[in-house]
Scaffold this active site. Structure first.
Site, PDB file in Angstrom:
ATOM      1  N   ARG A   1      10.500 -53.810 -54.857  1.00  0.00           N
ATOM      2  CA  ARG A   1      10.676 -52.742 -53.864  1.00  0.00           C
ATOM      3  C   ARG A   1       9.643 -51.654 -54.137  1.00  0.00           C
ATOM      4  O   ARG A   1       9.398 -51.315 -55.309  1.00  0.00           O
ATOM      5  CB  ARG A   1      12.095 -52.192 -54.032  1.00  0.00           C
ATOM      6  CG  ARG A   1      12.384 -50.950 -53.260  1.00  0.00           C
ATOM      7  CD  ARG A   1      13.723 -50.342 -53.684  1.00  0.00           C
ATOM      8  NE  ARG A   1      14.864 -50.941 -53.047  1.00  0.00           N
ATOM      9  CZ  ARG A   1      16.124 -50.749 -53.443  1.00  0.00           C
ATOM     10  NH1 ARG A   1      16.382 -50.004 -54.493  1.00  0.00           N
ATOM     11  NH2 ARG A   1      17.122 -51.304 -52.800  1.00  0.00           N
TER      12      ARG A   1
ATOM     13  N   GLY B   1      32.569 -40.166 -42.812  1.00  0.00           N
ATOM     14  CA  GLY B   1      32.147 -41.485 -43.297  1.00  0.00           C
ATOM     15  C   GLY B   1      33.300 -42.304 -43.854  1.00  0.00           C
ATOM     16  O   GLY B   1      33.092 -43.199 -44.678  1.00  0.00           O
TER      17      GLY B   1
ATOM     18  N   TYR C   1      15.668 -42.161 -49.159  1.00  0.00           N
ATOM     19  CA  TYR C   1      17.136 -42.030 -49.281  1.00  0.00           C
ATOM     20  C   TYR C   1      17.487 -40.973 -50.325  1.00  0.00           C
ATOM     21  O   TYR C   1      18.220 -40.018 -50.042  1.00  0.00           O
ATOM     22  CB  TYR C   1      17.771 -43.378 -49.665  1.00  0.00           C
ATOM     23  CG  TYR C   1      19.180 -43.243 -50.209  1.00  0.00           C
ATOM     24  CD1 TYR C   1      20.216 -42.803 -49.390  1.00  0.00           C
ATOM     25  CD2 TYR C   1      19.476 -43.527 -51.545  1.00  0.00           C
ATOM     26  CE1 TYR C   1      21.520 -42.669 -49.887  1.00  0.00           C
ATOM     27  CE2 TYR C   1      20.764 -43.396 -52.046  1.00  0.00           C
ATOM     28  CZ  TYR C   1      21.782 -42.962 -51.215  1.00  0.00           C
ATOM     29  OH  TYR C   1      23.063 -42.811 -51.712  1.00  0.00           O
TER      30      TYR C   1
ATOM     31  N   ALA D   1      15.647 -38.710 -51.718  1.00  0.00           N
ATOM     32  CA  ALA D   1      15.123 -37.371 -51.400  1.00  0.00           C
ATOM     33  C   ALA D   1      16.037 -36.672 -50.391  1.00  0.00           C
ATOM     34  O   ALA D   1      16.299 -35.471 -50.497  1.00  0.00           O
ATOM     35  CB  ALA D   1      13.700 -37.486 -50.853  1.00  0.00           C
TER      36      ALA D   1
ATOM     37  N   ASN E   1      25.825 -46.636 -59.327  1.00  0.00           N
ATOM     38  CA  ASN E   1      25.996 -47.693 -58.315  1.00  0.00           C
ATOM     39  C   ASN E   1      27.443 -48.162 -58.236  1.00  0.00           C
ATOM     40  O   ASN E   1      28.041 -48.485 -59.263  1.00  0.00           O
ATOM     41  CB  ASN E   1      25.139 -48.908 -58.690  1.00  0.00           C
ATOM     42  CG  ASN E   1      23.702 -48.737 -58.281  1.00  0.00           C
ATOM     43  OD1 ASN E   1      23.170 -47.636 -58.291  1.00  0.00           O
ATOM     44  ND2 ASN E   1      23.065 -49.826 -57.915  1.00  0.00           N
TER      45      ASN E   1
ATOM     46  N   ARG F   1      20.751 -50.733 -63.894  1.00  0.00           N
ATOM     47  CA  ARG F   1      21.684 -49.920 -63.119  1.00  0.00           C
ATOM     48  C   ARG F   1      23.012 -49.832 -63.855  1.00  0.00           C
ATOM     49  O   ARG F   1      23.411 -50.772 -64.560  1.00  0.00           O
ATOM     50  CB  ARG F   1      21.937 -50.541 -61.728  1.00  0.00           C
ATOM     51  CG  ARG F   1      20.670 -50.628 -60.856  1.00  0.00           C
ATOM     52  CD  ARG F   1      20.186 -49.250 -60.435  1.00  0.00           C
ATOM     53  NE  ARG F   1      19.004 -49.277 -59.598  1.00  0.00           N
ATOM     54  CZ  ARG F   1      17.742 -49.150 -60.014  1.00  0.00           C
ATOM     55  NH1 ARG F   1      17.490 -49.002 -61.310  1.00  0.00           N
ATOM     56  NH2 ARG F   1      16.738 -49.145 -59.170  1.00  0.00           N
TER      57      ARG F   1
ATOM     58  N   LYS G   1      19.243 -37.245 -50.006  1.00  0.00           N
ATOM     59  CA  LYS G   1      20.492 -36.881 -50.691  1.00  0.00           C
ATOM     60  C   LYS G   1      20.261 -35.644 -51.569  1.00  0.00           C
ATOM     61  O   LYS G   1      21.116 -34.758 -51.629  1.00  0.00           O
ATOM     62  CB  LYS G   1      21.011 -38.047 -51.543  1.00  0.00           C
ATOM     63  CG  LYS G   1      21.542 -39.228 -50.763  1.00  0.00           C
ATOM     64  CD  LYS G   1      22.772 -38.916 -49.915  1.00  0.00           C
ATOM     65  CE  LYS G   1      24.012 -38.647 -50.715  1.00  0.00           C
ATOM     66  NZ  LYS G   1      25.217 -38.529 -49.838  1.00  0.00           N
TER      67      LYS G   1
ATOM     68  N   HIS H   1      10.267 -48.647 -56.773  1.00  0.00           N
ATOM     69  CA  HIS H   1      11.562 -49.045 -57.363  1.00  0.00           C
ATOM     70  C   HIS H   1      11.830 -48.317 -58.677  1.00  0.00           C
ATOM     71  O   HIS H   1      11.083 -48.471 -59.649  1.00  0.00           O
ATOM     72  CB  HIS H   1      11.544 -50.555 -57.612  1.00  0.00           C
ATOM     73  CG  HIS H   1      12.899 -51.170 -57.650  1.00  0.00           C
ATOM     74  ND1 HIS H   1      13.100 -52.514 -57.800  1.00  0.00           N
ATOM     75  CD2 HIS H   1      14.125 -50.625 -57.537  1.00  0.00           C
ATOM     76  CE1 HIS H   1      14.400 -52.772 -57.778  1.00  0.00           C
ATOM     77  NE2 HIS H   1      15.034 -51.627 -57.624  1.00  0.00           N
TER      78      HIS H   1
ATOM     79  N   GLY I   1      34.195 -44.388 -48.573  1.00  0.00           N
ATOM     80  CA  GLY I   1      35.098 -43.492 -47.842  1.00  0.00           C
ATOM     81  C   GLY I   1      36.401 -44.180 -47.467  1.00  0.00           C
ATOM     82  O   GLY I   1      37.483 -43.577 -47.569  1.00  0.00           O
TER      83      GLY I   1
ATOM     84  N   THR J   1      24.688 -38.973 -55.394  1.00  0.00           N
ATOM     85  CA  THR J   1      24.266 -40.168 -56.140  1.00  0.00           C
ATOM     86  C   THR J   1      23.383 -39.816 -57.339  1.00  0.00           C
ATOM     87  O   THR J   1      22.663 -38.800 -57.321  1.00  0.00           O
ATOM     88  CB  THR J   1      23.475 -41.094 -55.181  1.00  0.00           C
ATOM     89  OG1 THR J   1      22.772 -42.070 -55.929  1.00  0.00           O
ATOM     90  CG2 THR J   1      22.431 -40.327 -54.364  1.00  0.00           C
ATOM     91  N   ASP J   2      23.390 -40.695 -58.344  1.00  0.00           N
ATOM     92  CA  ASP J   2      22.498 -40.508 -59.503  1.00  0.00           C
ATOM     93  C   ASP J   2      21.030 -40.678 -59.108  1.00  0.00           C
ATOM     94  O   ASP J   2      20.135 -40.280 -59.849  1.00  0.00           O
ATOM     95  CB  ASP J   2      22.861 -41.480 -60.640  1.00  0.00           C
ATOM     96  CG  ASP J   2      22.815 -42.959 -60.260  1.00  0.00           C
ATOM     97  OD1 ASP J   2      22.490 -43.280 -59.101  1.00  0.00           O
ATOM     98  OD2 ASP J   2      23.111 -43.799 -61.143  1.00  0.00           O
ATOM     99  N   GLU J   3      20.780 -41.275 -57.936  1.00  0.00           N
ATOM    100  CA  GLU J   3      19.388 -41.543 -57.547  1.00  0.00           C
ATOM    101  C   GLU J   3      18.585 -40.271 -57.300  1.00  0.00           C
ATOM    102  O   GLU J   3      17.352 -40.314 -57.238  1.00  0.00           O
ATOM    103  CB  GLU J   3      19.353 -42.462 -56.314  1.00  0.00           C
ATOM    104  CG  GLU J   3      20.046 -43.774 -56.598  1.00  0.00           C
ATOM    105  CD  GLU J   3      19.823 -44.851 -55.549  1.00  0.00           C
ATOM    106  OE1 GLU J   3      18.765 -44.865 -54.901  1.00  0.00           O
ATOM    107  OE2 GLU J   3      20.729 -45.681 -55.393  1.00  0.00           O
TER     108      GLU J   3
END
Ligand code: NAD
Length: 324
Positions: free
Chosen positions: A270, A7, A147, A149, A176, A211, A151, A273, A13, A123-125
């Site tokens: 979203r 990537g 996304y 899930a 972010n 964020r 990751k 969200h 990247g 990611t923190d997500e």
């Protein structure tokens, strides 16, 4: 060190490749990138002439390609992913394929070819949403979008590969990112480019989602610290300490582009969200001496300037992705 970067033509990247090759004379880099809609090979133009740099166009899910490329590398830094939450809500299959299956293909190749270290960029997500306080590296994973899930799945596969097979895996989870060369579908470059052109910007829901923002160069410096000094099998948080609401962010971007609130169009929130993300970064600070260097105000001003000066970079990408 010979490093395979997956990537490497994407936002983060490519910053990692450019900064490693400009700083480390002993480093040789191979980029493996499929050049999906968000990959831009010209992001790597500043290093393309260097003998220490090789580019291979290919899919991380393709075992033969990955095998051929992995041999001879000391480390892998794995950035390649489907990365946009909104796209994952519209269709999750490419996310499961690249983020989960692709990661496993790379882990298998790393084992087969005796790669010394596998740095998995996450990611923190993966933690979901937190109302108060901050997550530590031991907090339970509770992802809410396809996304995040996918990751989370890839993080667990990487850590399982360490526990089961002894591969030298480190995982980073970052907040972010923002900065130059970010694909203009993400909120900061989308808003900047829309506002520069006098077009309205969409603000999700009440705009109160919080964020934590980190400049891409601070993220890449932290990944290098973890790559070189992180302990095998460990997760490291990387954050910026700049928590703001989307509404506050929008206000800053309006001010930076000389526009008013009439340019903001509130749109339905979203689906699913997450309300707030917040990382505790004590571990990377204490173990590896990490500190973010770029303040949000300074980094955001530089980012707005970069998009003003690099229309030739983003305009074709927006047209390609039908984003305006
Ligand atoms: P990006 O979308 O800009 O770049 C992704 C790159 O991966 C592109 O160059 C694309 O061509 C490539 N790619 C996608 N699928 C591929 C495949 N099957 N085979 C080979 N290459 C493929 O994403 P980014 O924002 O630079 O994110 C990079 C990594 O950092 C991702 O793993 C993401 O989850 C993680 N991350 C991003 C953020 C952020 O704020 N952007 C924050 C934390 C973590």
């Amino acid at each position: 060190m010979r490093i395979l970067i997956t990537g490497g033509a994407g936002f983060i990247g490519s910053e990692f490749v450019r900064s490693m090759l400009s700083a480390d004379i002993d480093c040789r880099i191979t980029v493996l990138d499929q050049i999906t809609y968000s990959g831009v090979e010209e992001n790597l133009a500043p290093v393309a002439h260097l003998p220490a740099y090789t580019f291979v166009r290919g899919d991380i899910c393709d075992r033969d390609t990955v095998d051929a490329v992995t041999a001879g590398h000391d480390a892998i830094v794995h950035f390649a992913a489907e990365s946009h939450v909104d796209r994952s809500i519209e269709g999750a299959v490419p996310f499961v394929r690249t983020n989960v299956v692709g990661t496993q293909v790379l882990l298998d190749a790393a084992r087969r070819h005796g790669v010394g270290r596998f740095a998995h960029v996450s990611t923190d997500e993966v933690y979901g949403s937190i109302d108060v306080g901050s997550w530590t590296e031991k907090s339970p994973l509770a992802p809410t979008s396809p996304y995040s899930a996918s990751k989370a799945g890839s993080d667990l596969l990487a850590l399982a590969c360490h526990r089961t097979h002894g591969l030298d895996v480190v995982v980073t989870r970052c907040s972010n990112n923002y900065g130059h060369h970010q694909f203009p579908e993400k909120v900061i470059p989308l808003f900047i480019t829309q506002l520069i052109d006098g077009q309205k910007v969409p603000l999700y829901g009440d705009g109160a989602n919080v964020r934590d923002w980190l400049h891409v160069s601070d993220h890449c410096r932290a990944i290098e610290l973890v790559l070189r000094g992180g302990r095998a099998g460990e997760v490291y948080h990387i954050g910026g300490g700049t928590e703001i609401t989307n509404k506050e962010l929008t206000g800053m971007l309006l001010e930076a582009t000389g526009r008013g609130w009439e340019m903001v169009q509130q749109v339905p929130d979203r689906r699913g969200h997450d309300r707030r993300y917040s990382l505790d970064i004590t571990k990377i600070q204490e173990e590896l001496g990490y500190r973010p260097r770029i303040s949000f105000a300074e980094g955001l001003a530089a980012t707005v300037d970069w998009y003003r000066e690099n229309r030739a970079w983003w305009e074709p990408l927006k047209a390609r992705a039908a984003l305006s």
